[in-house]
Design a protein around this motif. Structure first.
Motif, short mmCIF file in Angstrom:
data_model
loop_
_atom_site.label_atom_id
_atom_site.label_comp_id
_atom_site.label_asym_id
_atom_site.label_seq_id
_atom_site.Cartn_x
_atom_site.Cartn_y
_atom_site.Cartn_z
N UNK A 1 0.75 -1.10 -0.17
CA UNK A 1 0.07 0.00 -0.01
C UNK A 1 0.88 1.34 0.12
N UNK A 2 1.92 1.31 0.78
CA UNK A 2 2.90 2.61 0.80
C UNK A 2 3.51 2.82 -0.57
N UNK A 3 3.94 1.52 -1.17
CA UNK A 3 4.57 1.75 -2.44
C UNK A 3 3.71 2.17 -3.54
N UNK A 4 2.38 1.48 -3.38
CA UNK A 4 1.26 2.10 -4.31
C UNK A 4 0.96 3.48 -4.21
N UNK B 1 1.65 6.60 -6.88
CA UNK B 1 0.67 7.28 -7.68
C UNK B 1 0.97 8.75 -7.18
N UNK B 2 1.58 9.18 -5.97
CA UNK B 2 1.93 10.53 -5.93
C UNK B 2 3.07 11.16 -6.87
N UNK B 3 4.17 10.20 -7.05
CA UNK B 3 5.04 10.60 -8.12
C UNK B 3 4.70 10.75 -9.65
N UNK B 4 3.55 9.63 -9.95
CA UNK B 4 3.20 9.70 -11.13
C UNK B 4 1.91 11.26 -11.27
N UNK B 5 1.40 11.57 -10.17
CA UNK B 5 0.63 12.96 -10.39
C UNK B 5 1.51 13.92 -10.37
N UNK B 6 2.69 13.96 -9.70
CA UNK B 6 3.58 15.17 -10.13
C UNK B 6 4.15 15.15 -11.59
N UNK B 7 4.73 14.15 -12.09
CA UNK B 7 4.88 14.27 -13.36
C UNK B 7 3.81 14.22 -14.30
N UNK B 8 2.64 13.74 -14.19
CA UNK B 8 1.70 13.92 -15.05
C UNK B 8 1.08 15.46 -14.98
N UNK B 9 1.13 16.30 -13.92
CA UNK B 9 0.54 17.67 -13.79
C UNK B 9 1.89 18.69 -13.75
N UNK B 10 2.86 18.18 -14.12
CA UNK B 10 3.90 19.10 -14.05
C UNK B 10 3.47 20.07 -15.24
N UNK B 11 4.03 21.40 -14.88
CA UNK B 11 3.58 22.62 -15.48
C UNK B 11 4.49 22.48 -17.10
N UNK C 1 -4.43 16.63 -14.60
CA UNK C 1 -3.84 15.21 -14.86
C UNK C 1 -4.72 14.45 -16.10
N UNK C 2 -4.03 14.04 -16.83
CA UNK C 2 -4.90 13.30 -18.10
C UNK C 2 -5.65 12.12 -17.65
N UNK C 3 -6.53 11.93 -18.76
CA UNK C 3 -7.53 10.64 -18.34
C UNK C 3 -6.71 9.45 -17.91
N UNK C 4 -5.54 9.36 -18.96
CA UNK C 4 -4.84 8.04 -18.62
C UNK C 4 -4.19 7.67 -17.26
N UNK C 5 -3.89 8.91 -16.57
CA UNK C 5 -3.43 8.59 -15.16
C UNK C 5 -4.66 8.41 -14.24
N UNK C 6 -5.52 8.88 -14.38
CA UNK C 6 -6.93 8.55 -13.53
C UNK C 6 -7.36 6.89 -13.95
N UNK C 7 -7.15 6.57 -15.11
CA UNK C 7 -7.27 4.99 -15.45
C UNK C 7 -6.32 4.21 -14.85
N UNK C 8 -5.09 4.64 -14.82
CA UNK C 8 -4.07 3.73 -14.17
C UNK C 8 -4.12 3.81 -12.77
#
Length: 648
Positions: free
Chosen positions: A297-300, A304-314, A399-406
Motif C-alpha cells: 500500500x505504501x509503495x502504491x 501514485x504521488x510520483x505519477x501525479x507530480x509527473x503528469x501535472x507538471x507545468x 492530470x490526463x485521463x490515462x493517469x486516472x485510469x491507471x
C-alpha cells in the motif's frame, strides 16, 4: 570405435566449409589476396570446431596470413600485432567487464537462487506450469544479476530440475525451461555480450543496454506464455502442484493470531492491536508484521504521488520575443529587420573612430540604423537599478485521463491483493522481500544509473560490484575464501575476453589487409539485395554460425565483416546489434555446441539423455526466431527507449 552423432555432424560441416572454399578457389581465374582472406576465415572456423583455443588460434592465424600479406616481412607483422593489441587494451569500455563479472560471481555465491526459486514457486503456485514458470522467472532475474550462463544453468539444474521431475513434469519441457531461461543473461542488461558488441561495432553500450531491455523482457515473456499454454493444453506434461506442495508453514506467533482472529493478515493484525494484551503477542512483533503487510500500500501511494507530480507538471514556459520584434526577422536590408551599415564597400571602422572606442556615450559602436536596441520584455522594470519582477509560477496542468485510469486500475489491484492477503501470503511476501527484491534493487541501481545517464557503464559496474559485496555480506556468505575465489574467476574470465579481443583485432586487421573485407563487400553488393533481404541473409548466417560457434567467436570474428556493410543498406548499427543479440541466444541452445545442454547434462540424473535436452531446447529456439521477426516488424520494441532517453 563408434563415433557419436555430434562428431559426425561436426566433421560433415567442416568438410562442407572446406569444399565450398575449394570450389571458390578453383573457379577463380587468379588467386588474389582476397581469396587468401576467405581461406583464412574458413580455416579459423574449422580450427575452432576442432577444439583449438579461440583466442590463440585467431592470433596465430592472423599473424601467419599477415606475414604472407606483407610478403614475408616479420617486422611489419610484429608492428601490426603490437598496434592491434595496444588499440584493444586502450579501450575504456572493456574496464566494465571484470567489474560486472565480479558482481556476478559474488551474487552467485550469496546463495540467493534457492530462496528466490522457492519464493517465486510458492507465489506462482496457481499458475499453470508454475514450476517451469518460476524456473524461467528465476533464471531471468538471476541471470540478469550474474550474466554467467553456465552458473545459472548449473544451479537451476541442481535445484529446479529434480523438483520438476518429481512433480511429474516432462523431461523435455523441464530441460528446455532451464536452458532457455539460463541463457537470458547474455541478452538482458547488464550483459557482457552487449559490451563486447559495442566495443567491436563502435556502438554506445549505454544505448545498447536501453535498447535490449524490452526485447529481453519480450523473449522471457514469450517463454513464459509458451510454458503456460503447454501446461493448459497438455496438463500431463506439467501437472499442477498438489495442495501439500503449496502449504506454507506459519511461525508460532502468526499461527496463534490466525487461530484467535482470522486468516486475513491485515484485519487480524489490526484487531490484535486493539485487543487486550495484544492477544498475547508482543507489540513489536505485531508492528513489524503490520509494517511488512502495509508495504504494498505504501509503495502504491508513493507511485501514485510520483505519477501525479509527473503528469501535472507545468509546461515549460515559452520565451517571449524581444520587444518590437515579430518573430524571426527578414535578412539584412528588410524594412523591419537589422539594416546594413550605411557605408558600402566592405567592413568599415565605426563612425568617427580611429580604432576601438569606449563604450556608448564615447562615440563607439553604434546601433544599426532603424534599430531600437534590445528592449526589456513588456512589463519589466526600466528604471536604472530596478530589479526584474519575479516570473510568475506556472500552475500545474490537469492530470490526463490515462493517469486516472491507471490510478483506478492500481487501486483495484491493491483491493484484490488485500482481499486475498492471508498469513500464508504474508510469509511468501516476506520470502520475496529477502530474496527477490534485493536482487531487483541491485539490478535497477546498476541499469538505472546507466540508462538515465547518471553513470558510465564502468562506474555503474563498480556500483554493482560493491552491491554484490554488500549482498554477500548481508547474507553472511562473504568470507576470505569466497572473495579469493571470486577474484580468481573474475581474472580468469576477463583475461579470456581480453585475449579474444586481441586475437580478433589481429585477425580482423589481417583479413582487411588481404582484401577479404572488400571481396565480401563486392560479393554482397553484387547480389543487389534490398534492406530486408540483407537482414534476412545476415541473420541466417549468424543463426547457422550459432551451431558450431559460441557467441564470443561470432562477435569478434564476423561482426567486423558485417558492420562495414550496414551503411550500404541503411541499417542502424544499434538496431542490427539488437537483432544479433536476440539471434545469438541460439549459440547456447543450438546443437552440436549447445553449451547450456552440456552444463545441464553434467548435473542431471543419469536417465536424462543429451538428446532429450536437445529436443527440449528446440521449441525455445523457435520462440527466439519469432522474437527476431517481431523485433524486425516493430523496431520500436528496441529503439523506443534509446530514442526517448538520448534523442536530442
Amino acid at each position: 570405435m563408434k563415433i557419436r552423432k555430434e562428431l559426425w555432424f561436426g566433421f560433415i560441416l567442416m568438410g562442407l566449409i572446406l569444399l565450398g572454399i575449394a570450389v571458390v578457389l578453383l573457379r577463380a581465374e587468379t588467386i588474389t589476396n582476397g581469396h587468401l582472406g576467405l581461406l583464412m576465415l574458413a580455416l579459423i572456423v574449422v580450427a575452432i570446431m576442432l577444439g583449438f583455443p579461440t583466442a590463440f588460434t585467431l592470433m596465430g592465424m592472423g599473424m601467419i596470413f599477415t606475414w604472407l600479406a606483407y610478403e614475408r616481412d616479420p617486422n611489419k607483422t610484429l608492428d601490426l600485432m603490437v598496434q592491434a593489441a595496444f588499440k584493444v587494451m586502450s579501450n575504456d569500455v572493456l574496464i566494465s567487464i571484470p567489474l560486472f563479472v565480479f558482481m556476478g560471481y559474488l551474487v552467485e555465491r550469496a546463495n540467493l537462487i534457492e530462496r528466490l526459486f522457492r519464493s517465486l514457486h510458492l507465489a506462482m503456485a496457481r499458475v499453470p506450469g508454475s514450476l517451469a514458470v518460476a524456473t524461467i522467472f528465476t533464471c531471468a532475474v538471476f541471470a540478469t544479476a550474474t550474466g554467467i550462463v553456465g552458473a545459472v544453468v548449473t544451479l537451476m539444474g541442481l535445484l529446479a530440475f529434480p523438483q520438476m521431475l518429481r512433480a511429474g513434469y516432462d523431461v523435455k519441457l523441464s530441460a528446455g525451461s532451464i536452458t532457455a531461461g539460463g541463457c537470458l543473461g547474455i541478452l538482458i542488461p547488464p550483459s557482457v555480450m552487449l559490451i563486447v558488441y559495442g566495443a567491436t561495432a563502435g556502438v554506445s553500450v549505454v544505448q545498447l543496454y536501453a535498447g535490449a531491455f524490452f526485447p529481453g523482457l519480450m523473449l522471457a515473456g514469450l517463454y513464459i506464455v509458451y510454458v503456460i499454454l503447454v501446461a493448459k493444453l497438455k496438463p500431463h506434461l506439467a501437472p499442477p502442484l498438489s495442495a501439500a506442495d503449496r502449504v506454507v508453514p506459519l511461525p508460532p506467533l502468526t499461527q496463534s493470531l490466525s487461530e484467535a482472529f482470522s486468516n486475513r493478515a491485515l484485519s487480524a493484525l489490526l484487531r490484535a492491536l486493539k485487543g487486550r494484551a495484544n492477544a498475547g503477542v508482543p507489540l513489536g512483533y505485531l508492528l513489524r508484521q503490520l509494517g511488512i503487510a502495509l508495504l504494498p500500500l505504501i509503495t502504491g501511494l508513493l507511485v501514485a504521488v510520483l505519477g501525479w507530480l509527473i503528469a501535472t507538471a507545468p509546461a515549460a514556459p515559452v520565451a517571449a520575443p524581444l520587444a518590437g520584434s515579430a518573430g524571426v526577422q527578414e535578412p539584412p536590408g528588410s524594412r523591419a529587420g537589422l539594416a546594413a551599415p550605411p557605408a558600402a564597400g566592405g567592413l568599415a571602422e565605426p563612425p568617427g573612430a580611429g580604432g576601438l572606442q569606449e563604450p556608448p556615450g564615447a562615440g563607439g559602436l553604434q546601433e544599426p540604423p532603424g534599430a531600437g536596441g534590445v528592449k526589456e520584455p513588456p512589463g519589466a522594470a526600466t528604471a536604472p537599478g530596478a530589479s526584474a519582477a519575479p516570473a510568475p509560477v506556472a500552475p500545474r496542468t490537469d492530470a490526463p485521463r490515462g493517469f486516472w485510469i491507471g490510478l483506478g486500475i492500481g487501486a483495484f489491484a491493491l483491493l484484490l491483493f488485500y482481499a486475498r492477503f492471508s498469513f500464508q501470503r504474508l510469509e511468501i511476501f516476506k520470502m520475496l522481500l529477502s530474496s527477490f527484491f534485493p536482487l531487483v534493487v541491485l539490478i535497477l541501481a546498476v541499469l538505472g544509473s546507466i540508462v538515465f545517464g547518471l553513470a558510465t557503464p564502468t562506474e555503474a559496474a563498480a556500483v554493482g560490484a560493491f552491491g554484490g559485496l554488500l549482498l554477500a555480506a548481508a547474507y553472511r556468505q562473504l568470507s576470505a575464501g569466497v572473495l579469493k575465489e571470486s577474484v580468481f574467476l573474475t581474472a580468469k574470465t576477463s583475461a579470456m575476453v581480453c585475449w579474444l579481443f586481441v586475437g580478433s583485432a589481429i585477425f580482423s586487421a589481417a583479413f582487411a589487409l588481404l582484401g577479404g573485407q572488400e571481396l565480401v563487400e563486392r560479393w554482397v553488393l553484387s547480389m543487389n539485395l534490398t534492406k530486408v533481404q540483407f537482414l534476412i541473409l545476415s541473420q541466417f548466417i549468424i543463426f547457422i554460425l550459432g551451431w558450431p560457434l559460441e557467441w564470443t567467436e561470432i562477435i569478434v570474428i564476423f561482426m567486423p565483416i558485417f558492420i562495414p556493410l550496414l551503411d550500404n543498406f541503411g541499417v542502424d548499427p544499434l538496431f542490427f546489434g539488437l537483432l544479433v543479440a536476440l539471434n545469438l541466444q541460439t549459440a547456447f541452445l543450438s546443437p552440436p555446441v549447445a553449451m547450456a545442454a552440456f552444463y545441464l547434462k553434467g548435473v542431471s540424473p543419469p536417465h536424462v539423455t543429451l538428446n532429450q535436452i536437445f529436443a527440449g531446447m528446440m521449441p525455445f529456439m523457435g520462440i527466439q526466431v519469432i522474437a527476431i521477426v517481431l523485433l524486425y516488424m516493430w523496431p520500436q520494441i528496441g529503439l523506443w527507449l534509446p530514442q526517448l532517453l538520448y534523442s536530442r
